[in-house]
Design a protein around this motif. Structure first.
Motif, PDB file in Angstrom:
ATOM      1  N   THR A  15       0.825  -1.269   0.064  1.00 43.13           N
ATOM      2  CA  THR A  15       0.138  -0.104  -0.074  1.00 43.13           C
ATOM      3  C   THR A  15       0.797   1.040   0.258  1.00 43.13           C
ATOM      4  OG1 THR A  15      -2.148   1.096   0.992  1.00 43.13           O
ATOM      5  CG2 THR A  15      -0.233   0.413   2.437  1.00 43.13           C
ATOM      6  N   PHE A  16       0.389   2.412  -0.252  1.00 45.11           N
ATOM      7  CA  PHE A  16       0.914   3.866  -0.150  1.00 45.11           C
ATOM      8  C   PHE A  16       0.035   4.839   0.283  1.00 45.11           C
ATOM      9  CE2 PHE A  16      -0.108   3.160  -4.677  1.00 45.11           C
ATOM     10  CZ  PHE A  16      -0.664   4.413  -4.741  1.00 45.11           C
ATOM     11  N   PRO A  17       0.278   5.669   1.014  1.00 36.86           N
ATOM     12  CA  PRO A  17      -0.529   6.917   1.339  1.00 36.86           C
ATOM     13  C   PRO A  17      -1.149   7.504   0.109  1.00 36.86           C
ATOM     14  CG  PRO A  17       1.327   7.194   2.439  1.00 36.86           C
ATOM     15  CD  PRO A  17       1.703   5.946   1.377  1.00 36.86           C
ATOM     16  N   GLY A  18      -2.408   7.784  -0.058  1.00 39.64           N
ATOM     17  CA  GLY A  18      -3.082   8.010  -1.123  1.00 39.64           C
ATOM     18  C   GLY A  18      -3.711   6.932  -2.417  1.00 39.64           C
ATOM     19  N   ARG A  19      -3.547   5.760  -1.928  1.00 43.27           N
ATOM     20  CA  ARG A  19      -4.044   4.694  -2.752  1.00 43.27           C
ATOM     21  C   ARG A  19      -5.478   4.509  -2.569  1.00 43.27           C
ATOM     22  NH1 ARG A  19      -5.989  -0.563  -1.671  1.00 43.27           N
ATOM     23  NH2 ARG A  19      -5.318  -0.327   0.754  1.00 43.27           N
ATOM     24  N   PRO A  20      -6.189   4.556  -3.633  1.00 42.24           N
ATOM     25  CA  PRO A  20      -7.684   4.397  -3.463  1.00 42.24           C
ATOM     26  C   PRO A  20      -7.934   3.043  -2.737  1.00 42.24           C
ATOM     27  CG  PRO A  20      -7.115   5.078  -5.670  1.00 42.24           C
ATOM     28  CD  PRO A  20      -5.830   4.651  -4.928  1.00 42.24           C
ATOM     29  N   THR A  21      -8.962   3.172  -1.659  1.00 43.22           N
ATOM     30  CA  THR A  21      -9.349   1.862  -1.092  1.00 43.22           C
ATOM     31  C   THR A  21     -10.361   0.958  -1.602  1.00 43.22           C
ATOM     32  OG1 THR A  21     -10.790   3.272   0.146  1.00 43.22           O
ATOM     33  CG2 THR A  21      -8.226   2.961   1.173  1.00 43.22           C
TER      34      THR A  21
ATOM     35  N   THR B  11      -5.099   0.818  -9.391  1.00 48.13           N
ATOM     36  CA  THR B  11      -4.170   1.122  -9.068  1.00 48.13           C
ATOM     37  C   THR B  11      -3.133  -0.058  -8.344  1.00 48.13           C
ATOM     38  OG1 THR B  11      -5.184   3.397  -8.098  1.00 48.13           O
ATOM     39  CG2 THR B  11      -3.307   2.449  -7.128  1.00 48.13           C
TER      40      THR B  11
ATOM     41  N   ILE C 254       6.264   9.789  -3.292  1.00 46.02           N
ATOM     42  CA  ILE C 254       5.286  10.143  -2.040  1.00 46.02           C
ATOM     43  C   ILE C 254       6.073   9.858  -0.843  1.00 46.02           C
ATOM     44  CG2 ILE C 254       3.323   9.069  -0.815  1.00 46.02           C
ATOM     45  CD1 ILE C 254       2.549   7.952  -3.605  1.00 46.02           C
TER      46      ILE C 254
END
Lengths: 269, 547
Positions: B381-387, B395, B469
Motif C-alpha cells: 500500500t501507499f498513502p493516497g492509494r484508493p481503497t 491502482t 510520495i
C-alpha cells in the motif's frame, strides 16, 4: 516436545489436540492441532448475510477484464475468519486449532468482529431499503456504490491512475515524462497505515474492516478460501507459490525475478 | 504471589528470555564452557516446519507477535498523559525471539556509535552517553557472530565501516530489480551504495543450505535453512552440550532475592499453570529492553523497593526505539521494467553516506536507508492509494510491480524522560503490570528523519520515478521492533544500571545482556550488536568464574 499435529478428519468441524481432553494436554502454540473445513457451505453468515457481503465485496473489487471479489471467493474467506478459523496450517492443509490463553483472546476478537459484521449488514440493508425500497443484493452496481458511499461517509475513491496521467506523471508510450514532483501534504486515503505494522482489524469500524478483509480475501493465499485459482495474484502479476506447502518445503523461489548475473556495484552509471 | 509448588535443584546460571538473540547466545557460550544452565522462555518452541509463506498469518494476525490482549502495552507522550493501549515494538515470544521475524539485516555499528557523547557533548534535551568500551573491543565478537550465522555481505563495499578482522563468510544475495534501480540512482548522485549485510545464507555454511529466496521474509518465520536464527544455530549448540535445560512456555513473574541483596532465582508459571521457583548462582535477564526493564521493576523487595537493580533510579530510562518511515516511488510501466518488490530478501541496497553527523543537515547523527518493495500483495500500500472500487483495482494492477520505497531507520537520541515503567492500571493475562512506555522524540529526530525522507525522494526522482510520495516522521505509525537503553552500561553506578560486563551495579550476580545495556543506541539494526555484546559479557563471566 512434540510438533506432531493431531489431524481430525472424521467430521467437517472437528477439534484438534487439547480441545476435548482426548489429545495432549499441552496448550503450547507449538502443539496446536489442525481442523479441516468443508469446501462448500457457510460457517458464520446466514444465506442473506452471505449474499449482502458477497455483493458489497464485488463493488469493492469489481470484475473487469480480470476477475473480481466474487470470482475470488472473498466472502468464504471472511466467513471462515468470522467462524474463528484464524491461522491456516503451515502447509495450507486445514486450519490451526488454538488452545489456552490465545484461544480465549481470539474468541474475544472474533466476537467483536461478528457483531460488527452483523450490524454492518443490517445497516447496508436499512440504507438500501430507505433509498431504493429493496435489498442491497437486488440493486444495480451504481446503486450499490451509492449505499457503500453512505456507509463509509466518504466519496467513492477517484481514479488515481487517471489523475497521474492527467498530471503528466504517467505517459502514453513515446511521450516525455514530466518531473515527478512531490506532494508534501499527507494523503487521506490508503487503507492500512504507512507502516510495516498493520492496525489490529478488530479495532476498525465496519466499513474499513470490510475493505481490509475484502483485500485480504482477494490477495491472501488460497488456503484461506479466497483468491480462488490465484485470480487476485494474477490480476496484479504476483507469481505466488502453488501452495503454502511449497513454501514450507523450501521449494518456492523468486530467483527468476532477480538479477543474479550482476555483481557489485551493480551499475554502469 | 502464589507459593511455588516446585523447587528444582539449583543450577549455575538461570537465563530468563532464553530464546532470543542475547539469551541463546549466552546459553551457547556458558554451556560450551561447562556451566549448567536453565533457560526460561515464555513462548513456544516453534520449529521451521511451523513456518511458511503465509502473509495473513504473519503480517495481519500476529501468529508470531505477542497477542495484544494477553500482552498489553501502554504508551503516552509524557508524564501528564494517561497511557493508552498500543501494540508497541513487537518482537516474537518464542525460541528464536526477534531473529525469527527479522529480515536479517545484520550491519555492524560504526566506531562513532560507541562515543556519541564524546563527539557531541551536552545536547539539550538528550542524554547521550558513551559506551564503556569501544568498537575495537567488540570487533572480535562481531566476527564470531558473523561466521556462526553465515552472514552475507560485500567486503570493502561500505566505506564507512569500522576495521574488520575477517571477510564476510557468504557473498551478497542476488541483486533485485528495484535494487538495481537504487544502485543506478545512487551512482548518478555520486553516493556509495552496497548490499546490506544479512544473516541469510547465500551458499552452504556449517551444514546448512542457502536460502531459496522465497521472498517471504520481513515478519515471516523461515521454514528453510536460509535465514540464520538463534533457534536454528545457537539453541541447538547449547542443547548439544547436555548441560542446557531449556523450558519453554514458562512465564517469569519475579526475580527473587536473598536477604543480603543477591539474586536468588526466579518464580515462574509453567505451561500447565504451576508455579515453580528455580534457583541459580547467577541470573541473566535477556527479555529485550522493554520486558527486561518491566521484570526488574516488578521484582520489588524490602532490599529493592524501587525495583531490582534500580538504586540509581535510571532503570527503564533513556530508552530508544528507532522508528521506520520512508519515501515511495511509483514507476511508469511504459518506461520502466517491472521492479518485483516482493522478490528476494526484502531489502537490497543500503548506504551509510548519511549515517555520520553532518551539521549541514540541521542536526546530529544520521540514518541508514534501505531500498525495498512496498510489501507482499495484501499489505502492499501507499498513502493516497484508493481503497475500493475500480480505482483501487486499477491502482493495484498498475503499480504492484512498479513501486518501491527507500526506508529511513530513524536514529533517535536517548532522553532520560523516554522510559519504560509499570502501568498502574493495566495488567497482562498473567496478572502482572503491563509495560508503560513514555516517549517523545527529541527535536533532532524530527529534523534528521525528515531531512532523510527528502533525500530519499531525491534518490527516487533520480531513479526515474513517475511519482514520489513521502511518509514523513509525523506520519510514521509506530516505532520499529528495536529496543535499547533501559538499563545502561556504564562505569558510574550513580548514572548507569550495569557495568561494562552487563552486571548490575547493585546486584553482583545479576546480569542483563540484551539491548537494555546500550548507553546510546546505534542507528543500525541492533541484533548483531546485541549478540556480540552478549557473547563478550558471557565469556567474561566464564573467565571470572574460573579465576
Amino acid at each position: 516436545m512434540s510438533t506432531d499435529r493431531t489431524e481430525a478428519r472424521s467430521g467437517p468441524i472437528a477439534d484438534g489436540a487439547g480441545q476435548d481432553g482426548s489429545g495432549s494436554s499441552s496448550t503450547s502454540q507449538a502443539d496446536w492441532g489442525v481442523v479441516h473445513l468443508p469446501e462448500e457451505g457457510r460457517l458464520f453468515f446466514d444465506a442473506h448475510q452471505w449474499g449482502v457481503i458477497e455483493a458489497a465485496a464485488e463493488r469493492i473489487i469489481p470484475a473487469d477484464h480480470d476477475p473480481g471479489a466474487k470470482d475470488a471467493g472473498v466472502v468464504r474467506f471472511i466467513d471462515r475468519y468470522l467462524a474463528g478459523h484464524v491461522y491456516a496450517a503451515a502447509d495450507g492443509n486445514g486450519f490451526l486449532v488454538q488452545t489456552g490463553k490465545a484461544a480465549a483472546a481470539w474468541a474475544q476478537r472474533t466476537q467483536t468482529m461478528q457483531e460488527r459484521y452483523t450490524q454492518g449488514v443490517s445497516d447496508i440493508e436499512d440504507i438500501s431499503d430507505r433509498r431504493y425500497g429493496t435489498s442491497y443484493i437486488d440493486l444495480d452496481p451504481e446503486q450499490q456504490d451509492a449505499v457503500l458511499v453512505e456507509v463509509s461517509g466518504r466519496p467513492k475513491p477517484s481514479d488515481f491512475v487517471a489523475r497521474l496521467r492527467a498530471e503528466g506523471k504517467l505517459t502514453a508510450q513515446g511521450e516525455q515524462r514530466s518531473a515527478s514532483g512531490v506532494d508534501p501534504s499527507p494523503a487521506e486515503e490508503g487503507g492500512a497505515p504507512p507502516s510495516n505494522q498493520p492496525v489490529p482489524d478488530d479495532a476498525l469500524d465496519f466499513f474499513p474492516m470490510l475493505l481490509l478483509h475484502v483485500r485480504q480475501g482477494f490477495y491472501a493465499d488460497p488456503a484461506y478460501g479466497g483468491n480462488r485459482d490465484h485470480v487476485g495474484w494474477r490480476t496484479i502479476g504476483f507469481p505466488g507459490p502453488t501452495s503454502l506447502g511449497q513454501t514450507q518445503r523450501g521449494e518456492f523461489s523468486t530467483n527468476d525475478y532477480l538479477l543474479p548475473e550482476l555483481e557489485w556495484p551493480y551499475t554502469d552509471q | 504471589m502464589t507459593t511455588p509448588a516446585t523447587r528444582p535443584d539449583p543450577v549455575d546460571v538461570l537465563i530468563i528470555g532464553a530464546g532470543g538473540a542475547s539469551g541463546a547466545t549466552t546459553a551457547k557460550v556458558l554451556t560450551e564452557a561447562g556451566l549448567r544452565v536453565v533457560g526460561l522462555e515464555r513462548g513456544p518452541f516453534l520449529r521451521p516446519e511451523h513456518f511458511s509463506g503465509d502473509e495473513i498469518k504473519y503480517i495481519n494476525r500476529n501468529y508470531l507477535w505477542p497477542d495484544p490482549v494477553l500482552n498489553p502495552r501502554t504508551v503516552r507522550r509524557d508524564e501528564t498523559q494517561t497511557a493508552v493501549l498500543e501494540q508497541f515494538s513487537n518482537t516474537p515470544h518464542c525460541v528464536g525471539g526477534g531473529t525469527i521475524h527479522y529480515s536479517g539485516w545484520f550491519p555492524r555499528a560504526t566506531e562513532n556509535d560507541f562515543r556519541m557523547r564524546s563527539l557531541h557533548g551536552d545536547v539539550e534535551g538528550a542524554s547521550l552517553a558513551d559506551w564503556p568500551f569501544s568498537y575495537d573491543d567488540l570487533e572480535p565478537y562481531y566476527s564470531r557472530i558473523e561466521w556462526e550465522f553465515g552472514v552475507s555481505g560485500q567486503q570493502g563495499a561500505n566505506k564507512h565501516e569500522g576495521p574488520r578482522s575477517r571477510d564476510y563468510p557468504c557473498p551478497p544475495p542476488p541483486v533485485s530489480r528495484y535494487g538495481k534501480v537504487f544502485y543506478d540512482a545512487m551512482a548518478k548522485l555520486g553516493h556509495n551504495a552496497f548490499p546490506m549485510p544479512q544473516s541469510i545464507l547465500t551458499r552452504p555454511h556449517n551444514g546448512r543450505q542457502p536460502s531459496p529466496n522465497a521472498g517471504f521474509v520481513q515478519q515471516f518465520g523461515d521454514p528453510t535453512d536460509g535465514r540464520s536464527t538463534t533457534q536454528r544455530v545457537f539453541t541447538p549448540d547449547a542443547l548439544a552440550t547436555g548441560r542446557y535445560d531449556l523450558r519453554t512456555d514458562c512465564y517469569v513473574h519475579e526475580i527473587t532475592t536473598t536477604a543480603d541483596g543477591r539474586a536468588k532465582g526466579a518464580v515462574y508459571e509453567d505451561s500447565q499453570g504451576r508455579m515453580v521457583e528455580q534457583e541459580a548462582t547467577a541470573v541473566i535477564v535477556c527479555c529485550g529492553a522493554i520486558e527486561s526493564a518491566r521484570l526488574l521493576l516488578a521484582s520489588r523487595s524490602a532490599h529493592f523497593p524501587d525495583g531490582l537493580a534500580n538504586n540509581s533510579g535510571q532503570l527503564g530510562r533513556n530508552a530508544t526505539f528507532h522508528d521506520y518511515f520512508f519515501a515511495i516511488g511509483l514507476f511508469d510501466r511504459e518506461l520502466t521494467d517491472p521492479l518485483y518488490g516482493w522478490a528476494g530478501n526484502y531489502v537490497n541496497g543500503t548506504t551509510f553516506d548519511f549515517y555520520e553527523t553532518d551539521e549541514d543537515r540541521g542536526g546530529i547523527a544520521g540514518c541508514v536507508i534501505t531500498a525495498s518493495g512496498l510489501g507482499p500483495p495484501v499489505n502492499w500500500t501507499f498513502p493516497g492509494r484508493p481503497t475500493w472500487g475500480q480505482a483501487a483495482k486499477d491502482t493495484d494492477r498498475e503499480f504492484f510491480n512498479h513501486s518501491m520505497k527507500i526506508g529511513v531507520l530513524l536514529n533517535d537520541l536517548p532522553r532520560e524522560s523516554n522510559r519504560v515503567d509499570l502501568d498502574p492500571d493495566v495488567k497482562d493475562a498473567w496478572g502482572q503490570p503491563a509495560a508503560r512506555i513514555t516517549h517523545t522524540n527529541h527535536p533532532n529526530d524530527v529534523v534528521i528523519g525528515n531531512w532523510q525522507v527528502r533525500k530519499n525522494l531525491e534518490i527516487l526522482d533520480a531513479a526515474g520515478a513517475a511519482s514520489t510520495i513521502p511518509v514523513w516522521f509525523e506520519q510514521a505509525k509506530g516505532n520499529s521492533c528495536h529496543q535499547h537503553g533501559t538499563a545502561r552500561m556504564g562505569n558510574d553506578p550513580a548514572t548507569s544500571v550495569l557495568d561494562k560486563w552487563g552486571r548490575a551495579h547493585d546486584v553482583p550476580n545479576l546480569f542483563v545482556l540484551d539491548g537494555s545495556g546500550f548507553p546510546t543506541g546505534p542507528g543500525v539494526n541492533p541484533t548483531l550488536t546485541i549478540m556480540a555484546n552478549a557473547w563478550r559479557c558471557a565469556e567474561h563471566l566464564v573467565q571470572e568464574r574460573v579465576a
